[in-house]
Design a protein around this motif. Structure first.
Motif, PDB file in Angstrom:
ATOM      1  N   PHE A  43       0.843  -1.201   0.000  1.00  0.00           N
ATOM      2  CA  PHE A  43       0.000   0.000   0.000  1.00  0.00           C
ATOM      3  C   PHE A  43       0.872   1.242   0.000  1.00  0.00           C
ATOM      4  O   PHE A  43       1.877   1.297   0.732  1.00  0.00           O
ATOM      5  CB  PHE A  43      -0.893   0.009   1.248  1.00  0.00           C
ATOM      6  CG  PHE A  43      -1.765   1.234   1.353  1.00  0.00           C
ATOM      7  CD1 PHE A  43      -3.023   1.245   0.772  1.00  0.00           C
ATOM      8  CD2 PHE A  43      -1.333   2.370   2.028  1.00  0.00           C
ATOM      9  CE1 PHE A  43      -3.824   2.369   0.857  1.00  0.00           C
ATOM     10  CE2 PHE A  43      -2.117   3.499   2.114  1.00  0.00           C
ATOM     11  CZ  PHE A  43      -3.368   3.502   1.527  1.00  0.00           C
ATOM     12  N   LEU A  46       0.296  -1.055  -6.592  1.00  0.00           N
ATOM     13  CA  LEU A  46      -0.470  -1.864  -7.528  1.00  0.00           C
ATOM     14  C   LEU A  46       0.458  -2.915  -8.138  1.00  0.00           C
ATOM     15  O   LEU A  46       1.675  -2.874  -7.921  1.00  0.00           O
ATOM     16  CB  LEU A  46      -1.032  -0.981  -8.652  1.00  0.00           C
ATOM     17  CG  LEU A  46      -1.966   0.163  -8.247  1.00  0.00           C
ATOM     18  CD1 LEU A  46      -2.076   1.190  -9.380  1.00  0.00           C
ATOM     19  CD2 LEU A  46      -3.340  -0.376  -7.873  1.00  0.00           C
ATOM     20  N   ASP A  68      -3.199  -7.112  -9.061  1.00  0.00           N
ATOM     21  CA  ASP A  68      -3.738  -6.097  -8.166  1.00  0.00           C
ATOM     22  C   ASP A  68      -4.458  -6.866  -7.062  1.00  0.00           C
ATOM     23  O   ASP A  68      -5.389  -7.641  -7.337  1.00  0.00           O
ATOM     24  CB  ASP A  68      -4.755  -5.204  -8.886  1.00  0.00           C
ATOM     25  CG  ASP A  68      -4.118  -4.199  -9.838  1.00  0.00           C
ATOM     26  OD1 ASP A  68      -2.906  -3.961  -9.728  1.00  0.00           O
ATOM     27  OD2 ASP A  68      -4.849  -3.658 -10.686  1.00  0.00           O
ATOM     28  N   TYR A  72      -7.827  -3.399  -4.679  1.00  0.00           N
ATOM     29  CA  TYR A  72      -6.920  -2.476  -5.359  1.00  0.00           C
ATOM     30  C   TYR A  72      -7.141  -2.475  -6.872  1.00  0.00           C
ATOM     31  O   TYR A  72      -7.454  -3.508  -7.480  1.00  0.00           O
ATOM     32  CB  TYR A  72      -5.465  -2.880  -5.141  1.00  0.00           C
ATOM     33  CG  TYR A  72      -4.895  -2.681  -3.770  1.00  0.00           C
ATOM     34  CD1 TYR A  72      -4.137  -1.552  -3.460  1.00  0.00           C
ATOM     35  CD2 TYR A  72      -5.069  -3.650  -2.785  1.00  0.00           C
ATOM     36  CE1 TYR A  72      -3.567  -1.390  -2.203  1.00  0.00           C
ATOM     37  CE2 TYR A  72      -4.506  -3.496  -1.524  1.00  0.00           C
ATOM     38  CZ  TYR A  72      -3.755  -2.362  -1.246  1.00  0.00           C
ATOM     39  OH  TYR A  72      -3.187  -2.213  -0.002  1.00  0.00           O
ATOM     40  N   GLY A 284      -7.562  -0.740  -0.170  1.00  0.00           N
ATOM     41  CA  GLY A 284      -6.274  -1.028   0.440  1.00  0.00           C
ATOM     42  C   GLY A 284      -6.282  -0.842   1.937  1.00  0.00           C
ATOM     43  O   GLY A 284      -5.622  -1.590   2.674  1.00  0.00           O
TER      44      GLY A 284
END
Length: 381
Positions: A43, A46, A68, A72, A284
């Motif tokens: 975080f 991606l 991902d 996300y 996230g």
């Protein structure tokens, strides 16, 4: 995003059988029968964060896959509402996400699962719970402390966390742990609608946690007391009166520094800004909320005392405070949690975003780690 991907990396969606239509980037997909390496981001990142590591691994003969993660980017199906179901962001369900993806790709095992930042404990839990599938693990920037342990003295994790947060709030000025902040209902809005704009927030956040910021001079902490933790930079132990956007704005790099940042151009940063502007950051943040929940901690008690027995390694930036933010975790990981720790590397010239700041070194370390393992496994059936 595709315009910023190096040739040889493709983007596609795949159903993982666990409620997600997963967006993945992959390299080395042209030749069937290759061993697979799975890369899990942190975080606020991606699959795109692995773009500079993927091709060197593919050239070495691997099928490299970066999804991902749930909540996300372009992965569909995760509940990203603040009031939504955070239980789906528990580590065991994130393992199911990874496991389903591996099987959907046609593999019965992978050569390695690699996790960075909060992807590190996901990767660690993959190796802990399904060593038959995740045959080795590379943990990056966040030492893996292992599963929760049973306590019979009333001093459980929730009690200790509550006491720490109270102690931080009692400091002058009052302080707040960033993970506690990330659990607040307005954290997502603070970042998306901040005064400087999302692009500049992300620029300052990436800069302040990188080796480019002179304030990053990490060292082991004496203890996990509020006073010792407060010696870390304010992006970890924040001033209670400031949002994360306000915190990093004070260290916004100059235009000259931005132009000199060869590991994250403005065009590459625009990929993050555009995607997060569209999807938000709450997906996230849900993982942090689950991480601190009593239900998630109780779920992991099923594996209390269990160790990671597959080959493991740890890679972090030499300028990354993440290595030391949990005092004793690095030593615990090496001494007890991982029984076959092959190497610990702190990479010069890198802060928290080691796979972006020093991708060639990270790729070299990962390939050395993979080469240290005899035999071949995890090819497509």
């Amino acid at each position: 995003m595709l315009a910023q991907l190096p040739p040889g990396i493709r983007s596609r969606q795949i159903n993982n059988g666990n409620g997600l239509n997963v967006h993945i980037l992959e390299a080395g997909y042209e030749q069937p029968g290759r061993e697979c390496v799975l890369l899990l981001h942190g975080f606020p990142e991606l699959a795109f964060s692995w773009r500079k590591v993927m091709l060197p691994l593919a050239r070495a003969g691997y099928h490299v896959v970066a999804p991902d993660q749930r909540g996300y980017g372009m992965t569909e199906g995760g509940d990203a509402r603040y009031d939504g179901d955070i239980s789906q962001y528990g580590f065991l369900n994130l393992v199911r996400d990874a496991l389903g993806l591996v099987f959907a790709l046609g593999y019965d095992a992978v050569a390695a699962v690699v996790g960075h930042d909060i992807g590190s404990p996901v990767a660690g839990t993959c190796a802990l719970t399904r060593p038959d599938v995740f045959r080795s693990v590379a943990l990056m920037s966040a030492p893996y402390p292992g599963p929760a342990s049973y306590r019979f003295d009333g001093q459980n994790g929730a009690y200790a966390a509550a006491q720490l947060h109270a102690d931080l709030a009692a400091l002058t000025p009052p302080r707040l742990h960033y993970q506690r902040y990330f659990c607040q209902p307005d954290a997502n809005a603070h970042m998306l609608a901040c005064e400087q704009g999302l692009h500049d927030f992300l620029r300052a956040y990436f800069h302040m946690k990188s080796a480019d910021w002179a304030g990053n001079q990490p060292a082991p902490l004496a203890s996990a007391s509020a006073e010792d933790l407060a010696s870390m930079p304010t992006y970890y132990i924040m001033e209670q009166s400031r949002t994360i956007a306000e915190t990093v704005a004070a260290e916004m790099p100059s235009q000259a520094q931005v132009e000199a940042c060869n590991w994250l151009s403005d065009a590459e940063l625009a990929v993050y800004a555009a995607i997060f502007a569209d999807t938000g950051l709450q997906g996230g943040l849900q993982c942090y909320r689950s991480l601190g929940s009593a239900a998630a901690q109780a779920e992991m008690l099923l594996f209390a005392g269990r160790q990671i027995t597959v080959p493991s390694c740890f890679i972090s930036g030499a300028s990354d405070w993440g290595t030391y933010q949990s005092p004793g975790a690095l030593e615990l990981m090496q001494r007890r949690v991982c029984t076959d720790m092959r190497s610990v590397d702190l990479v010069a010239g890198a802060g928290h975003w080691v796979e972006q700041e020093q991708p060639a070194v990270v790729a070299e370390k990962l390939l050395g780690f993979l080469a240290s393992q005899a035999g071949s496994f995890g090819k497509k059936a």
